[in-house]
Design a protein around this motif. Structure first.
Motif, PDB file in Angstrom:
ATOM      1  N   GLN A 181      36.808  72.133  24.509  1.00  0.00           N
ATOM      2  CA  GLN A 181      36.559  72.179  25.945  1.00  0.00           C
ATOM      3  C   GLN A 181      37.656  71.384  26.643  1.00  0.00           C
ATOM      4  O   GLN A 181      37.986  70.267  26.249  1.00  0.00           O
ATOM      5  CB  GLN A 181      35.202  71.585  26.275  1.00  0.00           C
ATOM      6  CG  GLN A 181      34.056  72.371  25.705  1.00  0.00           C
ATOM      7  CD  GLN A 181      32.722  71.713  26.027  1.00  0.00           C
ATOM      8  OE1 GLN A 181      32.681  70.647  26.602  1.00  0.00           O
ATOM      9  NE2 GLN A 181      31.640  72.353  25.633  1.00  0.00           N
ATOM     10  N   GLN A 182      38.188  71.976  27.642  1.00  0.00           N
ATOM     11  CA  GLN A 182      39.236  71.301  28.392  1.00  0.00           C
ATOM     12  C   GLN A 182      38.600  70.309  29.354  1.00  0.00           C
ATOM     13  O   GLN A 182      37.581  70.594  29.982  1.00  0.00           O
ATOM     14  CB  GLN A 182      40.074  72.304  29.161  1.00  0.00           C
ATOM     15  CG  GLN A 182      40.899  73.197  28.264  1.00  0.00           C
ATOM     16  CD  GLN A 182      41.804  74.107  29.076  1.00  0.00           C
ATOM     17  OE1 GLN A 182      41.746  74.130  30.296  1.00  0.00           O
ATOM     18  NE2 GLN A 182      42.627  74.873  28.373  1.00  0.00           N
ATOM     19  N   GLN A 183      39.204  69.125  29.398  1.00  0.00           N
ATOM     20  CA  GLN A 183      38.692  68.119  30.307  1.00  0.00           C
ATOM     21  C   GLN A 183      39.288  68.335  31.689  1.00  0.00           C
ATOM     22  O   GLN A 183      40.490  68.589  31.827  1.00  0.00           O
ATOM     23  CB  GLN A 183      39.059  66.723  29.813  1.00  0.00           C
ATOM     24  CG  GLN A 183      38.399  66.379  28.496  1.00  0.00           C
ATOM     25  CD  GLN A 183      38.805  64.990  28.025  1.00  0.00           C
ATOM     26  OE1 GLN A 183      39.673  64.367  28.590  1.00  0.00           O
ATOM     27  NE2 GLN A 183      38.150  64.528  26.979  1.00  0.00           N
ATOM     28  N   ALA A 184      38.430  68.202  32.632  1.00  0.00           N
ATOM     29  CA  ALA A 184      38.900  68.346  34.005  1.00  0.00           C
ATOM     30  C   ALA A 184      39.664  67.087  34.384  1.00  0.00           C
ATOM     31  O   ALA A 184      39.267  65.976  34.040  1.00  0.00           O
ATOM     32  CB  ALA A 184      37.712  68.545  34.946  1.00  0.00           C
ATOM     33  N   PRO A 185      40.769  67.229  35.047  1.00  0.00           N
ATOM     34  CA  PRO A 185      41.520  66.041  35.448  1.00  0.00           C
ATOM     35  C   PRO A 185      40.689  65.190  36.398  1.00  0.00           C
ATOM     36  O   PRO A 185      40.019  65.696  37.291  1.00  0.00           O
ATOM     37  CB  PRO A 185      42.777  66.593  36.118  1.00  0.00           C
ATOM     38  CG  PRO A 185      42.443  68.005  36.481  1.00  0.00           C
ATOM     39  CD  PRO A 185      41.380  68.454  35.523  1.00  0.00           C
ATOM     40  N   SER A 186      40.722  63.876  36.153  1.00  0.00           N
ATOM     41  CA  SER A 186      39.929  62.984  37.001  1.00  0.00           C
ATOM     42  C   SER A 186      40.633  62.813  38.342  1.00  0.00           C
ATOM     43  O   SER A 186      41.847  62.633  38.407  1.00  0.00           O
ATOM     44  CB  SER A 186      39.751  61.624  36.321  1.00  0.00           C
ATOM     45  OG  SER A 186      41.022  61.046  36.087  1.00  0.00           O
ATOM     46  N   PRO A 187      39.853  62.853  39.357  1.00  0.00           N
ATOM     47  CA  PRO A 187      40.476  62.699  40.681  1.00  0.00           C
ATOM     48  C   PRO A 187      40.909  61.245  40.875  1.00  0.00           C
ATOM     49  O   PRO A 187      40.187  60.309  40.577  1.00  0.00           O
ATOM     50  CB  PRO A 187      39.357  63.083  41.663  1.00  0.00           C
ATOM     51  CG  PRO A 187      38.096  62.867  40.895  1.00  0.00           C
ATOM     52  CD  PRO A 187      38.436  63.080  39.447  1.00  0.00           C
ATOM     53  N   THR A 188      42.106  61.076  41.346  1.00  0.00           N
ATOM     54  CA  THR A 188      42.621  59.728  41.592  1.00  0.00           C
ATOM     55  C   THR A 188      42.453  59.421  43.067  1.00  0.00           C
ATOM     56  O   THR A 188      43.112  60.000  43.918  1.00  0.00           O
ATOM     57  CB  THR A 188      44.097  59.630  41.194  1.00  0.00           C
ATOM     58  OG1 THR A 188      44.842  60.646  41.880  1.00  0.00           O
ATOM     59  CG2 THR A 188      44.283  59.832  39.703  1.00  0.00           C
ATOM     60  N   THR A 189      41.530  58.499  43.304  1.00  0.00           N
ATOM     61  CA  THR A 189      41.289  58.115  44.686  1.00  0.00           C
ATOM     62  C   THR A 189      41.982  56.797  45.013  1.00  0.00           C
ATOM     63  O   THR A 189      42.069  56.420  46.167  1.00  0.00           O
ATOM     64  CB  THR A 189      39.781  57.964  44.946  1.00  0.00           C
ATOM     65  OG1 THR A 189      39.260  57.007  44.026  1.00  0.00           O
ATOM     66  CG2 THR A 189      39.068  59.285  44.746  1.00  0.00           C
ATOM     67  N   GLU A 190      42.427  56.102  43.952  1.00  0.00           N
ATOM     68  CA  GLU A 190      43.081  54.822  44.192  1.00  0.00           C
ATOM     69  C   GLU A 190      44.527  55.050  44.587  1.00  0.00           C
ATOM     70  O   GLU A 190      45.212  55.910  44.056  1.00  0.00           O
ATOM     71  CB  GLU A 190      43.040  53.969  42.923  1.00  0.00           C
ATOM     72  CG  GLU A 190      41.641  53.648  42.471  1.00  0.00           C
ATOM     73  CD  GLU A 190      41.653  52.864  41.161  1.00  0.00           C
ATOM     74  OE1 GLU A 190      42.698  52.321  40.795  1.00  0.00           O
ATOM     75  OE2 GLU A 190      40.601  52.814  40.532  1.00  0.00           O
ATOM     76  N   GLU A 191      44.974  54.239  45.494  1.00  0.00           N
ATOM     77  CA  GLU A 191      46.354  54.343  45.913  1.00  0.00           C
ATOM     78  C   GLU A 191      47.189  53.365  45.105  1.00  0.00           C
ATOM     79  O   GLU A 191      46.702  52.357  44.628  1.00  0.00           O
ATOM     80  CB  GLU A 191      46.465  54.036  47.403  1.00  0.00           C
ATOM     81  CG  GLU A 191      45.778  55.072  48.271  1.00  0.00           C
ATOM     82  CD  GLU A 191      45.979  54.782  49.750  1.00  0.00           C
ATOM     83  OE1 GLU A 191      46.887  54.003  50.087  1.00  0.00           O
ATOM     84  OE2 GLU A 191      45.224  55.327  50.550  1.00  0.00           O
ATOM     85  N   SER A 192      48.425  53.652  44.971  1.00  0.00           N
ATOM     86  CA  SER A 192      49.334  52.811  44.207  1.00  0.00           C
ATOM     87  C   SER A 192      49.578  51.500  44.953  1.00  0.00           C
ATOM     88  O   SER A 192      49.604  51.454  46.186  1.00  0.00           O
ATOM     89  CB  SER A 192      50.665  53.543  44.000  1.00  0.00           C
ATOM     90  OG  SER A 192      51.588  52.684  43.391  1.00  0.00           O
ATOM     91  N   VAL A 193      49.749  50.433  44.193  1.00  0.00           N
ATOM     92  CA  VAL A 193      50.049  49.142  44.807  1.00  0.00           C
ATOM     93  C   VAL A 193      51.548  48.915  44.887  1.00  0.00           C
ATOM     94  O   VAL A 193      51.998  47.904  45.430  1.00  0.00           O
ATOM     95  CB  VAL A 193      49.383  47.986  44.022  1.00  0.00           C
ATOM     96  CG1 VAL A 193      47.874  48.080  44.123  1.00  0.00           C
ATOM     97  CG2 VAL A 193      49.850  47.963  42.599  1.00  0.00           C
TER      98      VAL A 193
END
Length: 164
Positions: free
Chosen positions: A46-58
């Motif tokens: 099963q392919q894993q769905a990419p996790s949404p990145t809500t954090e912004e880069s520092v």
């Protein structure tokens, strides 16, 4: 009759004619294993769905003055830690530790050997100070009577340092 006698008493065993050997010898053989081997069943992952990145880069741009201030504060912190460490190392006084041991020894009524741990308890000093005072004071004889790591079997006597 002679043939029967030769076959019975011969070291090589019975003599066989070429016609008789045909049924006993097999020249080649092949074995078909295709029916015994099955194709493995394919494994479906099963392919894993990419996790949404809500954090912004520092990561980002920093002004030169801010960077220099942060660097200066780190340098000041390192210098203060070095001064504190230097103060601790200069507070060590092996001569005073050896003198405290010698004074305690002089106040005793007998000159019997004392275990290292007993001496440490009587002086009320940390073990490392007693140990360094004994080793570097050059006034006491140390004798080990037990295992290497057993501090209860190290005896202290007035004299010079020697290991027996």
């Amino acid at each position: 009759m002679l043939t029967n006698w030769e076959e019975t008493y011969s070291d090589d065993g019975p003599a066989l004619e070429d016609d008789d050997q045909g049924e006993l010898l097999q020249q080649s053989m092949s074995l078909e294993l295709d029916e015994l081997i099955q194709e493995p069943e394919p494994i479906v992952r099963q392919q894993q769905a990419p996790s949404p990145t809500t954090e912004e880069s520092v990561a980002g741009e920093v002004e030169k003055a801010t960077l220099l201030e942060a660097f200066d504060s780190e340098v000041e912190l390192a210098e203060s830690q070095a001064q504190a460490e230097t103060a601790v190392t200069h507070s060590e006084d092996v001569t005073a530790w050896a003198e405290a041991i010698a004074q305690w020894w002089a106040a005793r009524s007998d000159n019997e050997p004392v275990s290292l741990i007993e001496l440490q308890h009587k002086l009320g000093m940390p073990l490392v100070e007693v140990w360094l005072g004994l080793l570097l004071g050059n006034r006491f004889e140390l004798e080990q009577r037990g295992d290497f790591y057993n501090t209860k079997t190290i005896l202290v006597n007035l004299g010079r340092v020697s290991w027996s």
